[in-house]
Design a protein around this motif. Structure first.
Motif, mmCIF file in Angstrom:
data_model
loop_
_atom_site.group_PDB
_atom_site.id
_atom_site.type_symbol
_atom_site.label_atom_id
_atom_site.label_comp_id
_atom_site.label_asym_id
_atom_site.label_seq_id
_atom_site.Cartn_x
_atom_site.Cartn_y
_atom_site.Cartn_z
ATOM 1 N N HIS A 73 0.844 -1.183 0.000
ATOM 2 C CA HIS A 73 0.000 0.000 0.000
ATOM 3 C C HIS A 73 0.882 1.236 0.000
ATOM 4 N N HIS A 74 0.506 2.257 -0.759
ATOM 5 C CA HIS A 74 1.343 3.451 -0.886
ATOM 6 C C HIS A 74 1.498 4.216 0.424
ATOM 7 N N ALA A 75 0.556 4.065 1.340
ATOM 8 C CA ALA A 75 0.612 4.810 2.600
ATOM 9 C C ALA A 75 1.146 3.972 3.763
ATOM 10 N N GLN A 76 1.626 2.787 3.489
ATOM 11 C CA GLN A 76 2.121 1.915 4.558
ATOM 12 C C GLN A 76 3.423 2.471 5.115
ATOM 13 N N ALA A 77 3.483 2.611 6.403
ATOM 14 C CA ALA A 77 4.676 3.127 7.063
ATOM 15 C C ALA A 77 5.804 2.096 7.001
ATOM 16 N N GLU A 78 7.014 2.581 6.795
ATOM 17 C CA GLU A 78 8.175 1.698 6.787
ATOM 18 C C GLU A 78 8.310 1.041 8.156
ATOM 19 N N GLY A 79 8.505 -0.251 8.190
ATOM 20 C CA GLY A 79 8.720 -0.957 9.441
ATOM 21 C C GLY A 79 7.460 -1.272 10.218
ATOM 22 N N ALA A 80 6.291 -0.887 9.729
ATOM 23 C CA ALA A 80 5.048 -1.110 10.480
ATOM 24 C C ALA A 80 4.785 -2.596 10.684
ATOM 25 N N ILE A 81 4.978 -3.384 9.658
ATOM 26 C CA ILE A 81 4.715 -4.821 9.750
ATOM 27 C C ILE A 81 5.714 -5.477 10.696
ATOM 28 N N GLU A 82 6.986 -5.098 10.557
ATOM 29 C CA GLU A 82 8.005 -5.682 11.425
ATOM 30 C C GLU A 82 7.735 -5.353 12.890
ATOM 31 N N ASN A 83 7.373 -4.101 13.158
ATOM 32 C CA ASN A 83 7.076 -3.705 14.535
ATOM 33 C C ASN A 83 5.878 -4.463 15.082
ATOM 34 N N PHE A 84 4.860 -4.638 14.264
ATOM 35 C CA PHE A 84 3.678 -5.373 14.696
ATOM 36 C C PHE A 84 4.048 -6.819 15.010
ATOM 37 N N GLN A 85 4.809 -7.433 14.132
ATOM 38 C CA GLN A 85 5.167 -8.835 14.338
ATOM 39 C C GLN A 85 6.068 -9.015 15.549
ATOM 40 N N LYS A 86 6.961 -8.073 15.800
ATOM 41 C CA LYS A 86 7.847 -8.180 16.949
ATOM 42 C C LYS A 86 7.082 -8.033 18.257
ATOM 43 N N ASN A 87 6.078 -7.164 18.290
ATOM 44 C CA ASN A 87 5.333 -6.884 19.512
ATOM 45 C C ASN A 87 4.117 -7.782 19.697
ATOM 46 N N PHE A 88 3.766 -8.525 18.692
ATOM 47 C CA PHE A 88 2.550 -9.321 18.758
ATOM 48 C C PHE A 88 2.543 -10.354 19.887
ATOM 49 N N PRO A 89 3.574 -11.178 20.052
ATOM 50 C CA PRO A 89 3.521 -12.177 21.129
ATOM 51 C C PRO A 89 3.395 -11.544 22.520
ATOM 52 N N ALA A 90 4.096 -10.443 22.762
ATOM 53 C CA ALA A 90 4.004 -9.772 24.071
ATOM 54 C C ALA A 90 2.592 -9.240 24.291
ATOM 55 N N ARG A 91 2.027 -8.623 23.292
ATOM 56 C CA ARG A 91 0.678 -8.077 23.407
ATOM 57 C C ARG A 91 -0.338 -9.205 23.584
#
Length: 77
Positions: A43-61
């Motif tokens: 997507h043209h508006a997707q922030a850089e690193g958004a997916i990586e940050n979500f995946q890294k924080n997902f198990p803790a959340r």
């Protein structure tokens, strides 16, 4: 405009009555400088690193949510 190889092959058959295999069509298009596009463009508006940050924080959340959803001893009585 984007075409799937199978659709382009079908159009060529309907227009010119020539049967072309997907592999042959792909080879010819690559030879002429055309490249395949990814099936799921970013997507043209997707922030850089958004997916990586979500995946890294997902198990803790997920652990936090699980703790919040667990019934307390007072709720069990």
């Amino acid at each position: 405009m984007r075409w799937r190889l199978i659709d382009l092959s079908q159009w060529i058959y309907e227009e010119f009555r020539i049967t072309v295999a997907k592999q042959t069509l792909s080879r010819q298009l690559r030879a002429r400088g055309y490249r395949k596009l990814s099936a799921r463009p970013r997507h043209h508006a997707q922030a850089e690193g958004a997916i990586e940050n979500f995946q890294k924080n997902f198990p803790a959340r997920l652990d936090e949510v699980a703790r919040e959803k667990r019934p307390t001893s007072a709720e069990l009585d």
